[in-house]
Design a protein around this motif. Structure first.
Motif, mmCIF file in Angstrom:
data_model
loop_
_atom_site.group_PDB
_atom_site.id
_atom_site.type_symbol
_atom_site.label_atom_id
_atom_site.label_comp_id
_atom_site.label_asym_id
_atom_site.label_seq_id
_atom_site.Cartn_x
_atom_site.Cartn_y
_atom_site.Cartn_z
ATOM 1 N N GLN A 30 0.818 -1.211 0.000
ATOM 2 C CA GLN A 30 0.000 0.000 0.000
ATOM 3 C C GLN A 30 0.851 1.259 0.000
ATOM 4 O O GLN A 30 1.890 1.327 0.663
ATOM 5 C CB GLN A 30 -0.937 -0.006 1.210
ATOM 6 N N HIS A 75 4.779 -4.872 7.539
ATOM 7 C CA HIS A 75 4.213 -3.717 8.223
ATOM 8 C C HIS A 75 3.136 -3.028 7.403
ATOM 9 O O HIS A 75 2.478 -2.103 7.898
ATOM 10 C CB HIS A 75 5.326 -2.718 8.587
ATOM 11 N N HIS A 76 2.939 -3.452 6.152
ATOM 12 C CA HIS A 76 1.883 -2.864 5.320
ATOM 13 C C HIS A 76 0.715 -3.819 5.103
ATOM 14 O O HIS A 76 -0.238 -3.476 4.395
ATOM 15 C CB HIS A 76 2.456 -2.428 3.977
ATOM 16 N N PHE A 78 -1.558 -4.485 7.087
ATOM 17 C CA PHE A 78 -2.795 -3.979 7.703
ATOM 18 C C PHE A 78 -3.737 -3.449 6.624
ATOM 19 O O PHE A 78 -4.961 -3.406 6.823
ATOM 20 C CB PHE A 78 -2.478 -2.871 8.716
ATOM 21 N N ALA A 79 -3.150 -3.022 5.478
ATOM 22 C CA ALA A 79 -3.958 -2.530 4.356
ATOM 23 C C ALA A 79 -3.923 -3.554 3.235
ATOM 24 O O ALA A 79 -4.876 -4.295 3.023
ATOM 25 C CB ALA A 79 -3.437 -1.176 3.883
ATOM 26 N N GLY A 200 1.623 -1.372 16.001
ATOM 27 C CA GLY A 200 0.396 -0.760 15.524
ATOM 28 C C GLY A 200 0.532 0.635 14.948
ATOM 29 O O GLY A 200 -0.469 1.217 14.487
ATOM 30 N N TRP A 202 2.110 1.820 12.195
ATOM 31 C CA TRP A 202 1.900 1.984 10.754
ATOM 32 C C TRP A 202 0.412 2.118 10.444
ATOM 33 O O TRP A 202 0.001 2.971 9.652
ATOM 34 C CB TRP A 202 2.501 0.809 9.987
ATOM 35 N N ALA A 203 -0.409 1.290 11.090
ATOM 36 C CA ALA A 203 -1.851 1.393 10.864
ATOM 37 C C ALA A 203 -2.403 2.687 11.450
ATOM 38 O O ALA A 203 -3.281 3.326 10.856
ATOM 39 C CB ALA A 203 -2.551 0.192 11.475
ATOM 40 N N ARG A 204 -1.882 3.118 12.612
ATOM 41 C CA ARG A 204 -2.386 4.342 13.252
ATOM 42 C C ARG A 204 -2.212 5.560 12.365
ATOM 43 O O ARG A 204 -3.090 6.435 12.319
ATOM 44 C CB ARG A 204 -1.673 4.565 14.588
ATOM 45 N N GLY A 206 -2.023 5.479 9.127
ATOM 46 C CA GLY A 206 -2.558 5.227 7.794
ATOM 47 C C GLY A 206 -1.525 4.819 6.774
ATOM 48 O O GLY A 206 -1.748 4.949 5.566
ATOM 49 N N GLY A 207 -0.359 4.338 7.244
ATOM 50 C CA GLY A 207 0.674 3.873 6.326
ATOM 51 C C GLY A 207 1.393 4.976 5.580
ATOM 52 O O GLY A 207 2.091 4.710 4.604
#
Length: 245
Positions: A30, A75-76, A78-79, A200, A202-204, A206-207
């Motif tokens: 992402q 680490h990406h 999450f998307a 968490g 990276w998700a917080r 938004g990448g």
């Protein structure tokens, strides 16, 4: 610039005796809502190809390998991403380096376009040099020269380069992005030289590490990165030429 894909095996064997094999590596992950999954692969390929153009005529001979489009991107996930584990990427690079060496290439340079690959790539080169005859190098395209860039992720820098290299793949309008809360540890470590990560983050955010909305096409930025890479290739060639040791 010869491409390995287009050479016969005899041509590849002949080229390997003198030419530097250039291997771009990137990722599929992402890059916000405005950039494609293959941004890292597309940018590193553009930089490598422009560097080869700058070397044409009076530079050392080079052969470009197909870009490795997958990298270490957990680490990406999450998307969305297609990620190799660290051990798998290390094994893939070891196999490619070994194959190139056994196929006659004496000098190989890996050029990286994704931050998550950096340590793994450098270790692969160091380990291969312990096992095989030849000279091997690695770099991330933004890290070369006296004023290396911090590309961030999916922010102004990468977006500006993509607007120059592949404007048709940038989704517009580009929405402003301001991550909530304190800067993440991976982007703002609490002490110089310290690597720090918090679960968490990276998700917080938004990448994305910074706001891409101010990005403008930056062909000059691509040229600077390509020029530094061309200089690095020349220096590697001179340092590893017969009789240089």
């Amino acid at each position: 610039m010869p491409h390995l894909t287009e050479l016969t095996w005899r041509e590849a064997r002949t080229a390997g005796a003198d030419a530097i094999a250039l291997m771009p590596i990137g990722s599929q992950e992402q890059h916000g809502a405005h950039l494609p999954m293959g941004t890292d692969t597309l940018l590193v390929t553009a930089v490598v190809d422009r560097a080869a153009e700058l070397l044409a005529g009076d530079g050392p001979p080079v052969v470009r390998l197909p870009a490795l489009p997958y990298g270490h991107s957990p680490h990406h996930l999450f998307a969305a991403a297609v990620s190799l584990s660290a051990s798998t990427l290390a094994a893939v690079l070891a196999d490619v380096l070994r194959s190139l060496t056994e196929s006659g290439f004496c000098r190989i340079m890996i050029v990286n376009g994704h931050g998550g690959n950096d340590e793994i790539m450098r270790l692969a080169v160091k380990e291969h040099a312990l096992r095989a005859e030849g000279a091997f190098a690695a770099c991330s395209y933004w890290s070369l020269g006296e004023a290396p860039e911090n590309p961030g992720h999916a922010g102004r820098y990468e977006t500006s380069l993509m607007l120059a290299a592949h404007p048709d793949l940038v989704r517009t309008p580009i929405e402003p992005h301001t991550p909530a809360g304190a800067p993440p540890l991976f982007a703002a470590p609490p002490h110089p030289g310290l690597t720090a990560e918090r679960h968490g983050e990276w998700a917080r955010v938004g990448g994305m590490t910074d706001d891409p909305s101010a990005a403008r096409p930056d062909p000059g930025g691509l040229t600077i990165r390509a020029t530094e890479l061309a200089r690095a290739i020349r220096a590697f060639a001179e340092a590893t030429a017969p009789g240089a040791i």
